[in-house]
Design a protein around this motif. Structure first.
Motif, mmCIF file in Angstrom:
data_model
loop_
_atom_site.group_PDB
_atom_site.id
_atom_site.type_symbol
_atom_site.label_atom_id
_atom_site.label_comp_id
_atom_site.label_asym_id
_atom_site.label_seq_id
_atom_site.Cartn_x
_atom_site.Cartn_y
_atom_site.Cartn_z
ATOM 1 N N GLY A 13 0.847 -1.196 0.000
ATOM 2 C CA GLY A 13 0.000 0.000 0.000
ATOM 3 C C GLY A 13 0.877 1.238 0.000
ATOM 4 N N HIS A 14 0.326 2.348 -0.539
ATOM 5 C CA HIS A 14 1.075 3.585 -0.710
ATOM 6 C C HIS A 14 2.396 3.310 -1.435
ATOM 7 C CE1 HIS A 14 1.280 7.790 -0.216
ATOM 8 N NE2 HIS A 14 2.421 7.763 0.434
ATOM 9 N N ALA A 15 3.559 3.695 -0.855
ATOM 10 C CA ALA A 15 4.817 3.430 -1.571
ATOM 11 C C ALA A 15 5.481 2.140 -1.102
ATOM 12 C CB ALA A 15 5.778 4.611 -1.387
ATOM 13 N N TYR A 38 7.093 11.544 6.191
ATOM 14 C CA TYR A 38 6.462 10.590 7.108
ATOM 15 C C TYR A 38 5.728 9.436 6.413
ATOM 16 C CZ TYR A 38 7.731 13.201 11.194
ATOM 17 O OH TYR A 38 8.461 13.782 12.194
ATOM 18 N N ASP A 39 5.310 9.669 5.152
ATOM 19 C CA ASP A 39 4.629 8.563 4.457
ATOM 20 C C ASP A 39 5.629 7.554 3.876
ATOM 21 O OD1 ASP A 39 5.190 10.794 2.719
ATOM 22 O OD2 ASP A 39 3.907 9.936 1.175
ATOM 23 N N HIS A 40 6.933 7.830 4.058
ATOM 24 C CA HIS A 40 7.983 6.919 3.556
ATOM 25 C C HIS A 40 8.915 6.436 4.660
ATOM 26 C CE1 HIS A 40 7.041 7.907 -0.706
ATOM 27 N NE2 HIS A 40 6.530 8.962 -0.097
ATOM 28 N N LEU A 41 9.070 7.245 5.674
ATOM 29 C CA LEU A 41 9.910 6.863 6.817
ATOM 30 C C LEU A 41 9.070 7.050 8.075
ATOM 31 C CD1 LEU A 41 12.596 5.986 8.033
ATOM 32 C CD2 LEU A 41 13.380 8.356 7.924
ATOM 33 N N GLY A 70 10.658 6.006 -5.367
ATOM 34 C CA GLY A 70 10.367 6.843 -4.190
ATOM 35 C C GLY A 70 9.369 7.917 -4.562
ATOM 36 N N ASP A 71 9.594 9.136 -4.104
ATOM 37 C CA ASP A 71 8.758 10.290 -4.457
ATOM 38 C C ASP A 71 9.551 11.164 -5.410
ATOM 39 O OD1 ASP A 71 6.390 10.034 -3.135
ATOM 40 O OD2 ASP A 71 6.799 11.544 -1.595
ATOM 41 N N THR A 72 8.936 11.594 -6.489
ATOM 42 C CA THR A 72 9.703 12.425 -7.411
ATOM 43 C C THR A 72 8.835 13.204 -8.384
ATOM 44 O OG1 THR A 72 11.524 12.420 -9.023
ATOM 45 C CG2 THR A 72 10.007 10.545 -9.096
ATOM 46 N N MET A 95 7.260 18.009 -7.092
ATOM 47 C CA MET A 95 7.563 16.948 -6.122
ATOM 48 C C MET A 95 7.017 15.582 -6.487
ATOM 49 S SD MET A 95 7.232 18.886 -2.499
ATOM 50 C CE MET A 95 5.756 19.774 -2.876
ATOM 51 N N HIS A 96 5.885 15.554 -7.231
ATOM 52 C CA HIS A 96 5.247 14.271 -7.551
ATOM 53 C C HIS A 96 4.901 14.210 -9.032
ATOM 54 C CE1 HIS A 96 3.615 14.169 -3.141
ATOM 55 N NE2 HIS A 96 4.852 13.713 -3.208
ATOM 56 N N VAL A 97 5.232 13.119 -9.688
ATOM 57 C CA VAL A 97 4.818 12.940 -11.084
ATOM 58 C C VAL A 97 3.332 12.584 -11.144
ATOM 59 C CG1 VAL A 97 7.068 12.255 -12.032
ATOM 60 C CG2 VAL A 97 5.571 10.503 -11.030
ATOM 61 N N ILE A 145 2.734 2.936 -7.736
ATOM 62 C CA ILE A 145 2.643 3.035 -6.277
ATOM 63 C C ILE A 145 2.251 4.470 -5.876
ATOM 64 C CG2 ILE A 145 4.274 1.156 -5.808
ATOM 65 C CD1 ILE A 145 6.404 3.422 -5.263
ATOM 66 N N HIS A 146 2.176 4.722 -4.549
ATOM 67 C CA HIS A 146 1.912 6.066 -4.011
ATOM 68 C C HIS A 146 0.513 6.545 -4.370
ATOM 69 C CE1 HIS A 146 3.152 10.272 -2.827
ATOM 70 N NE2 HIS A 146 3.868 9.584 -1.975
ATOM 71 N N TRP A 147 -0.467 5.681 -4.187
ATOM 72 C CA TRP A 147 -1.874 6.045 -4.442
ATOM 73 C C TRP A 147 -2.751 5.091 -3.615
ATOM 74 C CZ3 TRP A 147 -5.792 3.017 -6.806
ATOM 75 C CH2 TRP A 147 -5.363 1.747 -7.222
ATOM 76 N N LYS A 162 -4.908 9.991 1.948
ATOM 77 C CA LYS A 162 -5.331 11.156 1.191
ATOM 78 C C LYS A 162 -4.311 12.277 1.389
ATOM 79 C CE LYS A 162 -8.805 14.823 1.009
ATOM 80 N NZ LYS A 162 -7.911 15.622 0.241
ATOM 81 N N LEU A 163 -3.470 12.482 0.400
ATOM 82 C CA LEU A 163 -2.450 13.526 0.501
ATOM 83 C C LEU A 163 -2.816 14.733 -0.349
ATOM 84 C CD1 LEU A 163 0.793 11.336 0.133
ATOM 85 C CD2 LEU A 163 -0.282 12.084 2.252
ATOM 86 N N THR A 164 -3.554 14.497 -1.432
ATOM 87 C CA THR A 164 -3.838 15.559 -2.404
ATOM 88 C C THR A 164 -5.292 15.480 -2.855
ATOM 89 O OG1 THR A 164 -2.856 14.041 -3.991
ATOM 90 C CG2 THR A 164 -1.471 15.877 -3.267
#
Ligand code: ZN
Ligand code: ZN
Length: 342
Positions: free
Chosen positions: A81-83, A138-141, A233-235, A270-272, A292-294, A298-300
């Protein structure tokens, strides 16, 4: 151009902090007019109740038998889930950006709350060898996840982090921590046929209001004797991906973010978005990719089911088989490899 001749892009380190070296990066945090636009933009996320979510985003109980006995010649993956993604290849099990907590925030009573539960607990995870961390958001570490992982695996795992994060990991009780800057490589302890490399991406780092950009962000390449894995990761979209493709491509399996992109004016550095995620897939020369990352926090403000829909549309537009860049259900264990030449 030969790989060795290429001018590899490096992070800028200035006044005690890191900066993005890409002209595609714009510091949108703290920009007044943009903040106004963000607050005025419409929230399309429309996350429904749990009953509806059980239908649209069902969470599977992982196939623990499969996780315990990974195939020898294929790559086996699980989307947590998420990343967070688990990858088993060439006899090594790697976990990326483990996030099992309810909220991604310094305290567990505030901040973005999880709307889909993790498919299992950390205690249920199989044998692990390595954990890669892309950056310190925090959503990654997640402190809770790091703590649980340390109590289960202790010194039997090796953590790979980008420059500036090792101290935090040691303080959190991690025993074996390898810290790398972009393009630095490390062998996996006891497996000289495995290489872990930190590679560039366009993002930022902070855990508090006071430590902005003090640590570096990165993507990861894991190269085994037969297969390779790229974790984005996040990019935001940047020129780093083409360099990664030239140096490490083709890559057998990539995990690429497809969510948290609206409003784009604010998020694009920050996010593609799914369209750019497909460009990343092409640039790094991935054979297969997982979005991933969805679908978890709810971030956005994009509609919560939009990322995989837009991903499919973009793949169709570019005549790329949808099976090449796919999404999974939470907890789904998936094997890729019959078509990967070894
Ligand atoms: Zn982030
Ligand atoms: Zn993130």
């Amino acid at each position: 151009m030969d790989n060795t001749e290429e001018d590899l892009i490096r992070p800028i380190f200035k006044n005690g902090g890191y900066q993005n070296p890409f002209d595609t990066y714009e510091d949108t945090l703290g920009q007044g007019p943009l903040m106004l636009k963000l607050t005025r933009s419409e929230d399309h996320s429309n996350i429904p109740n749990q009953r509806e979510l059980d239908k649209t985003l069902p969470v599977e109980t992982p196939d623990f038998q499969k996780l315990k006995n990974p195939p020898e010649s294929d790559i086996q993956i699980m989307w947590i889930g998420h990343a967070s993604v688990l990858v088993q290849m060439d006899g090594l099990t790697i976990l990326a950006d483990p996030m099992f907590s309810d909220r991604c925030f310094p305290v567990q009573f505030l901040g973005p709350k999880r709307y889909r539960p993790p498919p299992c607990k950390i205690k249920d995870l199989p044998h692990l060898d390595a954990i890669i961390i892309s950056h310190n958001h925090y959503d990654h570490l997640d402190p809770g996840s790091v703590k649980s992982l340390n109590s289960k695996y202790d010194d039997k795992i090796t953590w790979f982090v980008a420059s500036g994060t090792k101290e935090w990991m040691i303080n959190a009780g991690c025993k074996n921590v390898v810290e790398l800057s972009w393009w630095e490589e490390a062998e996996f302890p006891g497996r000289p046929d495995f290489k872990f490399a930190s590679v560039p991406c366009q993002h930022r780092c902070e855990r508090t209001l006071w430590d902005s950009m003090k640590a570096l962000w990165c993507s990861w390449i894991v190269k085994g004797p037969r297969h390779s894995f790229y974790f984005a990761g996040d990019t935001g979209y940047c020129s780093g991906f083409k360099q990664i493709g030239r140096k490490y491509g083709p890559i057998d399996f990539a995990a690429i973010p497809i969510g948290a992109y609206y409003p784009s004016l604010f998020m694009r550095s920050m996010h593609v978005d799914p369209e750019e995620a497909v460009k990343v897939y092409e640039d790094v020369k991935a054979r297969y990719a997982l979005g991933i990352h969805w679908g978890t926090f709810k971030l956005t403000q994009e509609f919560y089911l939009e990322p995989p829909v837009k991903l499919g549309e973009e793949l169709d537009k570019k005549k790329i088989d949808r099976e090449k860049f796919f999404t999974l259900r939470h907890g789904q264990v998936h094997t890729i490899g019959q078509h990967i030449p070894s």
